[in-house]
Design a protein around this motif. Sequence first.
Motif, short mmCIF file in Angstrom:
data_model
loop_
_atom_site.label_atom_id
_atom_site.label_comp_id
_atom_site.label_asym_id
_atom_site.label_seq_id
_atom_site.Cartn_x
_atom_site.Cartn_y
_atom_site.Cartn_z
N SER A 190 0.84 -1.21 0.00
CA SER A 190 0.00 0.00 0.00
C SER A 190 0.87 1.26 0.00
N VAL A 211 1.05 4.32 -2.85
CA VAL A 211 0.91 5.74 -2.50
C VAL A 211 2.09 6.53 -3.05
N ASN A 212 3.29 5.99 -2.90
CA ASN A 212 4.49 6.67 -3.36
C ASN A 212 4.58 6.72 -4.88
N HIS A 252 2.09 7.19 -6.91
CA HIS A 252 1.12 8.20 -7.39
C HIS A 252 0.45 7.78 -8.69
#
Length: 378
Positions: free
Chosen positions: A259, A263-264, A266
Motif C-alpha cells: 500500500s 501511494v508513493n 502516485h
Amino acid sequence: MSESVATEVVSAMIGGMFSASALYPLEVLKTRMQAETKGSSSSDDSKNKKKKEEDCRGCPCSCVGCQGCSLRKILPNEQEGKEANESSDEENATKSTSPEEQTKLELKEKYSKAASEGMTSYASLIYENEGGVAPFYSGVVTSAFQSATEKALYFFAYTFLKNGYTDITGNPNIGALSNLILGCFAEWAHLPVTLPIDCVTTAIQTDDKNRGAFVLLGSILSTKGIGGFYKGIEAYTVLCLKPAIQYTVYEQVKQFVISARRVNAHGKAVVSDSLNAAEAFFLGMFARVIATMLTYPYLRAKVMLQSTYGNAKVKPTIPQMIGEQFASGGVWGMYQGIGPELTRGVFSAALMMMVKERIGVMVRAMIDGNRIEAQKRK
C-alpha cells in the motif's frame, strides 16, 4: 482449483521443502534438546529422604519401636545390622547395573547437562559420540516431505478460506483478527495428514538405536495403534496459533508495504503485489520470532510428549508438563532448546517466504502466459 490457490500451493510446497532440507541439522538439535529431561532417580531419592526426615522431625519418642523416625536412638547391635544392610544394598545395586548400562546413564547425564548449557555444547557432544555429521541428517527426507506436505496443505486451506471470506464479505482487505482465525482453521486442516509424519520424524531424531522410518512407523503402529501417531495433538489447541500468528503478521505487514508503494508511485507506475527477495526474507524472520516466542513452551511440551513420555502408561497433560518445566528450571526450563528453534525457525521461515514469493511470481507469470496464449487461439 483457482489459479491463486494453485500458485500458493506450488510455491509454498517448494519453499517448505527447500528450507527444511537446508536447515535440517538445526531441526535435529532443536528436537533433541527439547526432548532432554534432567535425571530424576537421584533427585527422587533425595526428595524421599528429605520428606521422611521432615515427617519424623520433632518426634518426641526415642524408643526402638519408632521405625520411621530418624531421630530415635539406635542400639549398638541394630547399628551393626543397619551398616551390613546398607553395604549389601550397595553391592546389589552395583551388580544390577552392568558397565554398559552405567555408561549409557553417564552419557545421558552428559547430554542433559549439555542441553542446559546451549546449542554448541550439545552439537559437539553429538558429533563426538555418534559418528560425526551423520546424526544431523538422520530423517532429512522424511522432514522435507513433511514440510512440503504441511506447507502445501496449509496454504491450500488458507487461500481457499481467504478467497471464500473475500467473496462473502466483498472486502479484499482482511483484518488481523480475521486472518488469525482463518490461519487457525488452515492449521487444523492439515494436521490429520501431517501429524503422523511429524511423529515419525521426531521418533527418528530421538531414537538411540538408529532405526529407519519404516521400522519406527511399524513399531508405533504395532504398540500404540493409530492413536500413537497423534500424541501431543492437544497441544495444537495453542500451537495452531503459531503459523496463524506468523502468517498474519507477514500478510499484514506485506499489505502495508505494498500500500505504501502504491501511494508513493502516485499511479505513475505499475506496483507489484509481491515483495522482493530481501523484503520477504527479513519479514519472514520478524514474523517467525514473534510466533515462536509466544508459543514455544507448548511446542516443547508437544515434543516431550512424543518422545520422552512416549511409552509412559500415565502421561501428564500439556499444562502439567509446562508447570514441571517451570518448577525444575524456571523460565529457562520452559524455553530449553529455544536457541536452535529460533535459529532454525527464523531462517527456515525467511528462506521459505523468500522462495515462496519468487516461485509465486514465476507460477503467476506461467499462468498468465498460458491464459494469453489461449485467448489468442480463440
